[in-house]
Design a protein around this motif. Structure first.
Motif, mmCIF file in Angstrom:
data_model
loop_
_atom_site.group_PDB
_atom_site.id
_atom_site.type_symbol
_atom_site.label_atom_id
_atom_site.label_comp_id
_atom_site.label_asym_id
_atom_site.label_seq_id
_atom_site.Cartn_x
_atom_site.Cartn_y
_atom_site.Cartn_z
ATOM 1 N N HIS A 146 -5.415 -3.213 -9.006
ATOM 2 C CA HIS A 146 -4.148 -3.370 -7.872
ATOM 3 C C HIS A 146 -3.095 -4.137 -8.903
ATOM 4 O O HIS A 146 -3.336 -5.082 -9.289
ATOM 5 C CB HIS A 146 -4.544 -3.833 -6.763
ATOM 6 C CG HIS A 146 -5.360 -2.641 -5.901
ATOM 7 N ND1 HIS A 146 -4.709 -1.591 -5.525
ATOM 8 C CD2 HIS A 146 -6.444 -2.944 -5.495
ATOM 9 C CE1 HIS A 146 -5.628 -1.096 -4.711
ATOM 10 N NE2 HIS A 146 -6.783 -1.715 -4.795
ATOM 11 N N ARG A 147 -1.879 -3.878 -8.247
ATOM 12 C CA ARG A 147 -0.648 -4.543 -8.984
ATOM 13 C C ARG A 147 0.163 -5.236 -7.849
ATOM 14 O O ARG A 147 0.721 -6.113 -7.922
ATOM 15 C CB ARG A 147 0.421 -3.736 -9.441
ATOM 16 C CG ARG A 147 -0.164 -3.121 -10.766
ATOM 17 C CD ARG A 147 0.933 -2.039 -11.481
ATOM 18 N NE ARG A 147 1.224 -0.915 -10.597
ATOM 19 C CZ ARG A 147 2.268 -0.447 -10.696
ATOM 20 N NH1 ARG A 147 3.279 -0.887 -11.372
ATOM 21 N NH2 ARG A 147 2.746 0.512 -9.764
ATOM 22 N N ARG A 185 1.658 -1.443 -2.294
ATOM 23 C CA ARG A 185 2.609 -0.372 -2.918
ATOM 24 C C ARG A 185 2.137 1.163 -2.813
ATOM 25 O O ARG A 185 2.766 2.006 -3.462
ATOM 26 C CB ARG A 185 2.834 -0.795 -4.424
ATOM 27 C CG ARG A 185 3.415 -2.220 -4.615
ATOM 28 C CD ARG A 185 3.622 -2.141 -6.082
ATOM 29 N NE ARG A 185 4.272 -3.314 -6.607
ATOM 30 C CZ ARG A 185 4.234 -3.693 -7.919
ATOM 31 N NH1 ARG A 185 4.270 -2.990 -8.933
ATOM 32 N NH2 ARG A 185 4.869 -4.713 -8.242
ATOM 33 N N LYS A 188 -7.986 6.738 -9.360
ATOM 34 C CA LYS A 188 -6.767 5.829 -8.475
ATOM 35 C C LYS A 188 -5.727 7.013 -8.406
ATOM 36 O O LYS A 188 -5.584 8.099 -8.899
ATOM 37 C CB LYS A 188 -5.998 4.672 -9.175
ATOM 38 C CG LYS A 188 -5.346 5.040 -10.592
ATOM 39 C CD LYS A 188 -4.846 3.641 -11.165
ATOM 40 C CE LYS A 188 -4.150 3.708 -12.258
ATOM 41 N NZ LYS A 188 -3.538 2.585 -12.950
ATOM 42 N N MET A 189 -5.107 6.808 -7.182
ATOM 43 C CA MET A 189 -3.920 7.806 -6.795
ATOM 44 C C MET A 189 -2.835 7.040 -5.951
ATOM 45 O O MET A 189 -2.983 5.847 -5.281
ATOM 46 C CB MET A 189 -4.777 8.893 -5.809
ATOM 47 C CG MET A 189 -3.667 9.669 -4.942
ATOM 48 S SD MET A 189 -4.939 10.576 -3.928
ATOM 49 C CE MET A 189 -4.188 10.366 -2.451
ATOM 50 N N GLN A 190 -1.480 7.411 -6.171
ATOM 51 C CA GLN A 190 -0.477 6.831 -5.376
ATOM 52 C C GLN A 190 -0.445 7.703 -4.286
ATOM 53 O O GLN A 190 -0.141 8.922 -4.302
ATOM 54 C CB GLN A 190 0.746 7.304 -6.531
ATOM 55 C CG GLN A 190 2.105 6.509 -5.708
ATOM 56 C CD GLN A 190 1.811 4.908 -5.703
ATOM 57 O OE1 GLN A 190 1.381 4.272 -6.609
ATOM 58 N NE2 GLN A 190 2.475 4.508 -4.422
ATOM 59 N N MET A 221 -0.907 2.493 -3.603
ATOM 60 C CA MET A 221 -2.001 2.591 -4.652
ATOM 61 C C MET A 221 -3.242 2.722 -3.889
ATOM 62 O O MET A 221 -3.764 1.720 -3.429
ATOM 63 C CB MET A 221 -1.828 1.736 -5.932
ATOM 64 C CG MET A 221 -2.887 2.195 -7.006
ATOM 65 S SD MET A 221 -2.437 3.883 -7.933
ATOM 66 C CE MET A 221 -0.722 3.545 -8.601
ATOM 67 N N LEU A 222 -3.992 3.645 -4.204
ATOM 68 C CA LEU A 222 -5.369 3.687 -3.739
ATOM 69 C C LEU A 222 -6.344 3.723 -4.855
ATOM 70 O O LEU A 222 -6.093 4.615 -5.922
ATOM 71 C CB LEU A 222 -5.526 5.181 -3.012
ATOM 72 C CG LEU A 222 -4.628 5.320 -1.641
ATOM 73 C CD1 LEU A 222 -4.893 6.616 -1.093
ATOM 74 C CD2 LEU A 222 -4.966 4.071 -0.711
ATOM 75 N N LEU A 223 -7.361 2.875 -4.876
ATOM 76 C CA LEU A 223 -8.023 2.827 -5.914
ATOM 77 C C LEU A 223 -9.731 3.457 -5.315
ATOM 78 O O LEU A 223 -10.087 2.679 -4.167
ATOM 79 C CB LEU A 223 -8.277 1.503 -6.605
ATOM 80 C CG LEU A 223 -7.390 1.409 -7.936
ATOM 81 C CD1 LEU A 223 -5.986 1.259 -7.386
ATOM 82 C CD2 LEU A 223 -7.946 0.498 -8.629
ATOM 83 N N GLY A 264 -6.671 -0.024 -0.654
ATOM 84 C CA GLY A 264 -5.198 0.294 -0.987
ATOM 85 C C GLY A 264 -4.507 -0.962 -0.762
ATOM 86 O O GLY A 264 -4.530 -1.940 -0.402
ATOM 87 N N ASP A 265 -3.144 -0.767 -1.636
ATOM 88 C CA ASP A 265 -2.384 -2.113 -1.764
ATOM 89 C C ASP A 265 -1.258 -1.788 -1.225
ATOM 90 O O ASP A 265 -0.880 -0.744 -0.692
ATOM 91 C CB ASP A 265 -2.362 -2.582 -3.043
ATOM 92 C CG ASP A 265 -1.626 -1.492 -4.339
ATOM 93 O OD1 ASP A 265 -0.920 -0.758 -3.655
ATOM 94 O OD2 ASP A 265 -1.824 -1.635 -5.399
#
Length: 175
Positions: free
Chosen positions: A134-135, A156, A172-174, A158-160, A153-154
């Motif tokens: 994650h960022r 931003r 991962k997926m946005q 982003m799902l990992l 999920g973060d």
């Protein structure tokens, strides 16, 4: 444990006011007057709810009328606060923002402000994996029903998807 030097513990109560509301209307088909009465039971827990009750029901309640109040005890037992921590899970460098137990109850996953996901062994309180990918802050975590996969999920969006046994990202997926 006594309250104010007495042996009698205080029991919290919930108070309710019963108010009859009568409305008058006309029957749409016959045009005859109709009267409808209903009884409202209003929860009065603090001064703000008492003030709101008096405002909302000012036409139904007057100083010339007796108001029926009922009460019920809220708890029949006393819950003592937790005063000590049984264990800690050191590792995240910033706040832990979400945790979730695995379906078997033996594993725990945490997501934190340090943008990592950590998998823990609940019985030994030891980390199994520290996963990076994650960022931004990890805000949400969830196990698959069989415990074979894990999603995080973060901030931003982003799902990992993780393999919790190996500690590796599977995709991962946005959002």
């Amino acid at each position: 444990d006594d309250d104010h030097g007495t042996n009698k513990a205080r029991i919290p109560y919930a108070f309710f006011a019963k108010v009859e509301r009568t409305t008058r209307s006309r029957n749409p088909t016959t045009g005859e007057p109709a009267t409808h009465t209903r009884v409202d039971e209003i929860d009065i827990t603090d001064f703000a709810s008492l003030k709101a009750f008096l405002k909302d029901y000012r036409k139904e309640v007057s100083t010339e009328q007796t108001l029926a109040l009922t009460y019920q005890p809220l708890a029949l037992f006393k819950v003592r606060p937790v005063t000590r921590c049984t264990d800690t899970l050191p590792g995240h460098t910033e706040a832990i923002l979400h945790v979730s137990y695995g379906p078997d109850g033996k594993n725990l996953a945490s997501g934190g402000g340090d943008a990592t996901v950590r998998f823990w062994d609940v019985h030994t309180s030891t980390p199994r994996h520290t996963c990076k990918g994650h960022r931004d802050h990890v805000l949400s975590t969830a196990w698959s029903p069989d415990g074979v996969r894990f999603a995080s999920g973060d901030k931003r969006g982003m799902l990992l998807l993780w393999d919790p046994v190996k500690g590796e990202a599977l995709g991962k997926m946005q959002a």
